[in-house]
Design an enzyme around this catalytic site. Structure first.
Site, short mmCIF file in Angstrom:
data_model
loop_
_atom_site.label_atom_id
_atom_site.label_comp_id
_atom_site.label_asym_id
_atom_site.label_seq_id
_atom_site.Cartn_x
_atom_site.Cartn_y
_atom_site.Cartn_z
N ASP A 190 0.79 -1.22 0.00
CA ASP A 190 0.00 0.00 0.00
C ASP A 190 0.83 1.29 0.00
O ASP A 190 0.62 2.16 -0.83
CB ASP A 190 -0.96 0.00 1.20
N CYS B 275 -15.79 -6.65 -16.77
CA CYS B 275 -16.77 -5.60 -16.48
C CYS B 275 -17.71 -5.38 -17.66
O CYS B 275 -18.87 -4.98 -17.47
CB CYS B 275 -16.06 -4.29 -16.15
N CYS C 292 -15.13 4.61 1.94
CA CYS C 292 -16.41 4.50 1.24
C CYS C 292 -16.41 3.20 0.45
O CYS C 292 -15.41 2.86 -0.19
CB CYS C 292 -16.61 5.68 0.29
N CYS D 130 -18.86 2.00 -4.50
CA CYS D 130 -18.55 1.44 -5.82
C CYS D 130 -18.27 -0.05 -5.74
O CYS D 130 -18.25 -0.74 -6.77
CB CYS D 130 -17.39 2.18 -6.48
N CYS E 126 -21.23 -3.41 -7.14
CA CYS E 126 -20.59 -4.20 -8.20
C CYS E 126 -21.17 -5.61 -8.26
O CYS E 126 -21.15 -6.34 -7.26
CB CYS E 126 -19.08 -4.28 -7.95
#
Length: 377
Positions: free
Chosen positions: A134, A188, A240, A243, A247
């Site tokens: 990260d 996607c 958050c 999204c 999905c």
């Protein structure tokens, strides 16, 4: 020992220590990524938390001399909270995003990567390795995509067939030459739910994120939030998941696998009001082990205040008044003034008018005036 045989041993060892997915990629430069990152900087879309030097982010050999391969790993985290407490009038609750449930993933992944490096060095004593999670220079997502961990979704998250996008990522750069895995085909297709439902329009287009508009970023900032974003926070106090939750690839992906990532419901969905006057010692004791604490208590307290405004929680007025009158931090006093006005309780006007006479900070005075403008009672 030939490369293929050792590579299989590394895979098997990784799974034995609780690594859910592992993939191998070449350490050649990430040319396409470099172009995208330069564009992000030109558009001022980057968050500011990432490494600024685009070259370091895209050329592994600058991080480890003679790098040949990158080993990518993924650990799945839960999307479902068991026995989640419900907020109610007089006892409103905030929410940490799923990536901040349980023990800080940086700690867990670094331990896994250290074990994996140790295993490699046992078999190849002279091998060189460099691991990161990260906060390293490389883009974890770009590495994971190249190594076949998953594909990069339109929301820029890595999506895996097995665990959806609820995965933590890490990698090891090494001078050992491994056989690269094939990337996974993007699934996607024409779906654009994540783009359409993003509360702040942060997903500019498929694969492009304006991080400065992303709620996950905004909840980590320490200054006063611009007005346009405050109402979009809802009761989010860190991160958050919108999204991700919409999905289709995350449907029925609960990932109740690693107990260290199971959330403590009282920490992952904490009562909002007690956060406002919590001491540093208490904050560290209660929240110090979760990744969402890395910026300290100030952003979380500010977000908690906005959440109380969102709920129009009148029972919080005494605590908000105490914060407005006594807190030493202008950002927090200003947020309290805004919330008191937004809640629009019978006492709100008098509280703010009194504060207006005593407050000296320009930014807080502006928030008091803003709070007064909301009052109808």
């Amino acid at each position: 020992m030939n490369v293929l045989s050792f590579q299989q041993q590394v895979r098997e060892y990784a799974h034995s220590i609780g690594i859910d997915k592992i993939g191998f990629a070449s350490a050649t430069p990430f040319i396409d990524l470099k172009a995208r990152l330069i564009q992000q900087q030109q558009l001022n879309y980057q968050s500011g938390f990432e490494e600024e030097d685009v070259t370091l982010r895209t050329e592994p050999t600058l991080l480890l001399e003679d790098a040949k391969s990158i080993i990518a790993i993924a650990l799945a985290y839960p999307s479902k909270m068991l026995n989640a407490p419900q907020g109610k009038k007089g006892a409103r609750r905030g929410i940490f995003c799923r990536a901040s449930w349980g023990v800080d993933y940086h700690t867990v992944l670094r331990e896994k990567l250290a074990l994996l490096e140790e295993f490699i060095h046992t078999h190849h004593p002279h091998a060189r390795t460099k691991s990161m999670v990260d906060t390293g220079e490389l883009s974890d997502r770009a590495v994971a995509e190249r190594a076949g961990i998953g594909w990069s979704g339109k929301n820029t998250n890595i999506i895996t067939p097995e665990f959806g996008s609820y995965v933590y990522l890490g990698e090891i750069i090494t001078d050992i030459t491994f056989i690269a895995d094939e990337p996974i085909e993007d699934e996607c297709l024409d779906c654009r739910l994540c783009i359409d439902v993003c509360p702040t329009g942060a997903i500019v287009q498929a694969g492009q994120l304006n991080a400065k508009r992303c709620i996950a970023f905004l909840t980590q900032t320490k200054d006063t939030l611009p007005d346009e974003f405050r109402t979009h926070l809802g009761n989010r106090i860190y991160g958050c998941d919108t999204c991700q939750t919409v999905c289709p690839k995350n449907k029925r992906k609960h990932n109740l696998i690693h107990k260290e990532f199971f959330p403590d419901p009282e920490i992952a969905k904490p009562l909002l009001e007690p956060l406002l006057t919590m001491s540093n010692k208490q904050f560290k004791q209660d929240f110090g082990h979760v990744s969402g604490s890395w910026r300290g208590k100030k952003p979380l307290q500010r977000n908690a205040i906005y959440a109380l405004a969102h709920f129009k929680e009148e029972s919080a007025i005494p605590t908000l008044t105490e914060v407005l009158q006594k807190d030493t931090r202008p950002v927090i006093r200003g947020a309290a003034a805004y919330a008191i006005g937004k809640i629009d309780a019978p006492a709100s006007k008098a509280i703010l008018e009194q504060a207006l006479q005593k407050e000296q900070d320009k930014e807080v005075l502006e928030e008091i005036e803003k709070g007064l403008s909301f009052i109808t009672k």
